[in-house]
Motif scaffolding. Structure first.
Motif, PDB file in Angstrom:
ATOM      1  N   LEU A 142       0.839  -1.199   0.000  1.00  0.00           N
ATOM      2  CA  LEU A 142       0.000   0.000   0.000  1.00  0.00           C
ATOM      3  C   LEU A 142       0.872   1.245   0.000  1.00  0.00           C
ATOM      4  N   GLN A 143       0.326   2.341  -0.507  1.00  0.00           N
ATOM      5  CA  GLN A 143       0.976   3.639  -0.521  1.00  0.00           C
ATOM      6  C   GLN A 143       0.164   4.616   0.330  1.00  0.00           C
ATOM      7  N   PRO A 144       0.784   5.710   0.817  1.00  0.00           N
ATOM      8  CA  PRO A 144       0.021   6.689   1.607  1.00  0.00           C
ATOM      9  C   PRO A 144      -1.167   7.270   0.846  1.00  0.00           C
ATOM     10  N   ALA A 145      -1.093   7.295  -0.498  1.00  0.00           N
ATOM     11  CA  ALA A 145      -2.202   7.851  -1.272  1.00  0.00           C
ATOM     12  C   ALA A 145      -3.403   6.913  -1.329  1.00  0.00           C
ATOM     13  N   ASP A 146      -3.228   5.641  -0.977  1.00  0.00           N
ATOM     14  CA  ASP A 146      -4.344   4.675  -1.003  1.00  0.00           C
ATOM     15  C   ASP A 146      -5.187   4.819   0.260  1.00  0.00           C
TER      16      ASP A 146
END
Length: 449
Positions: free
Chosen positions: A374-378
């Motif tokens: 996962l990425q912070p934007a998700d």
């Protein structure tokens, strides 16, 4: 009898016979600070003698670089507020050195002063170092004069910009408003200009137009009118930008909605709120608009929640409380905690970032997030994961059990490690769904210690 008392209290005829009974060293920045240190000593003590005897004279020849630092032989000044003691007449030594002199004396003490062996070559090297340090002392003391040399009368682009900013700051503000570290302030201003892609001249002009000038209330009437007009225009533009319409047109024809209502995710999960879904999805008015006419007694007002999704809205269409809403409300704190931890770990996934106070819990988040990629934007997916952890009551103890099981321990070893029973570990593992288990060790990640 008198001689014995004098020897007992250190009062002997030769005032320097006890000079090594007590000694101290004052270390100053450079040679120009020695005079200030000398004044401080003279305020506290009476000067008996000094070595060298006079300032400006030395017993060394030009080709010698032996130890010749300033040494003062002093006595404490008598005080009317304290009773006399046998130590009042004791003469002791104070050495005043610069940082470079002090460093040399420490580094070469055993080579040239009180070493166990004598070696001409080692002593030669020690005094060569002292000669170089003496030259460095002269360079530090005369740095301003040396900088005026024609050989050094050059500059580079970085120094030119720093000097331009410092000169502008001093022209614009009084000295009392400026910090002592002007170089650091100038570096920060240049870095800010580079970050926002703005030239220094534009910053200077902007500050000048805002009337942040070095003046003493001497503006003319035209200057004051110009400044007042400029500030009024800025405030007017700002007020117009902040004034938003109460209603705005949605994608659905003939529908007006309150644009000031909050748009975004549901308070309890990663789904969009009812209001946000309606705004972003066109042509669904015909599906949600009540069939009955407005004047009918059975007509229901069309309402959309801007805090919850359709799954977690507080009340159902039957006007009964929604069980999913009540369950999410009870686990609200757990949801917020899980969301915060997952977001922290996604921000810097290379190392554990949760800092929960337990290494096993931190390691679990580290490997769990690495498996999800996962990425912070998700944000939606992170909120959904936090909702699942809260709904399945994945406590920190269960995370510790999963981490120990992943590391290869059996249930008995896990129970012994955590100070519980094997039955409790077995029951906890049975209540954890497969989605929360760590399947394999990631090879591209650095394992936590």
């Amino acid at each position: 009898m008198q001689d014995r008392q004098q020897r007992k209290y250190g009062r002997v005829a030769d005032p320097r016979a006890m000079e090594d009974f007590f000694a101290c060293t004052l270390v100053v920045e450079n040679r120009s600070s020695i005079s200030e240190a000398l004044k401080v000593v003279e305020e506290i003590c009476d000067l008996v003698s000094r070595r060298p005897p006079e300032e400006g004279k030395t017993h060394k020849s030009p080709d010698e670089f032996c130890f010749d630092d300033l040494r003062l032989y002093v006595k404490l000044k008598a005080s009317d507020q304290l009773p006399p003691t046998p130590l009042d007449d004791l003469i002791f030594e104070i050495q005043i050195k610069t940082f470079l002199q002090h460093a040399w004396s420490i580094a070469t003490h055993d080579l040239v002063y009180k070493g166990q062996n004598v070696d001409w070559g080692r002593a030669r090297v020690a005094y060569q170092i002292k000669a170089m340090l003496e030259h460095a002392e002269i360079s530090v003391e005369r740095v301003d004069a040396m900088a005026e040399s024609s050989l050094l009368a050059v500059t580079d682009e970085k120094i030119r910009k720093l000097k331009a900013v410092i000169d502008w700051l001093r022209r614009t503000w009084d000295g009392e408003w400026l910090p002592k570290d002007m170089v650091r302030l100038a570096e920060n201003i240049i870095a800010m200009c580079q970050a926002i892609s703005v030239e220094l001249d534009d910053i200077f002009e902007c500050v000048r137009l805002r009337s942040f000038l070095l003046t003493k209330d001497q503006q003319s009437a035209i200057d004051q009118q110009f400044i007042a007009t400029l500030e009024s225009l800025i405030e007017l533009v700002w007020d117009c930008a902040c004034k938003r319409p109460k209603t705005s047109k949605a994608p659905n024809k003939g529908v007006s909605l309150n644009a000031q209502r909050r748009h975004g995710f549901c308070r309890f999960c990663g789904n969009l709120t009812e209001f946000s879904v309606f705004i972003e999805t066109p042509n669904q008015m015909s599906d949600v608009e009540p069939k009955e006419p407005k004047d009918s007694s059975t007509h229901k007002r069309f309402q959309l929640s801007h805090q919850f999704c359709s799954e977690h809205r507080p009340k159902l269409e039957s006007n009964e409380w929604n069980p999913a809403y009540r369950q999410a409300l009870r686990s609200q704190d757990q949801f917020d905690l899980e969301l915060s931890r997952l977001s922290k770990q996604c921000a810097k996934p290379a190392t554990p970032q949760v800092k929960s106070g337990n290494k096993l819990v931190d390691s679990y988040y580290f490997y769990y997030v690495s498996n999800l990629t996962l990425q912070p934007a998700d944000k939606a997916e992170l909120r959904k994961q936090a909702r699942l952890m809260a709904d399945w009551k994945l406590s920190d103890r269960k995370k510790q059990i999963l981490m120990l099981q992943w590391s290869g321990l059996n249930q008995s070893d896990i129970a012994q490690k955590l100070g519980t029973t094997r039955q409790a570990v077995s029951k906890a593992l049975a209540s954890i769904p497969a989605m929360f288990r760590l399947c394999q060790k990631p090879r591209s990640r650095r394992q936590p210690k």
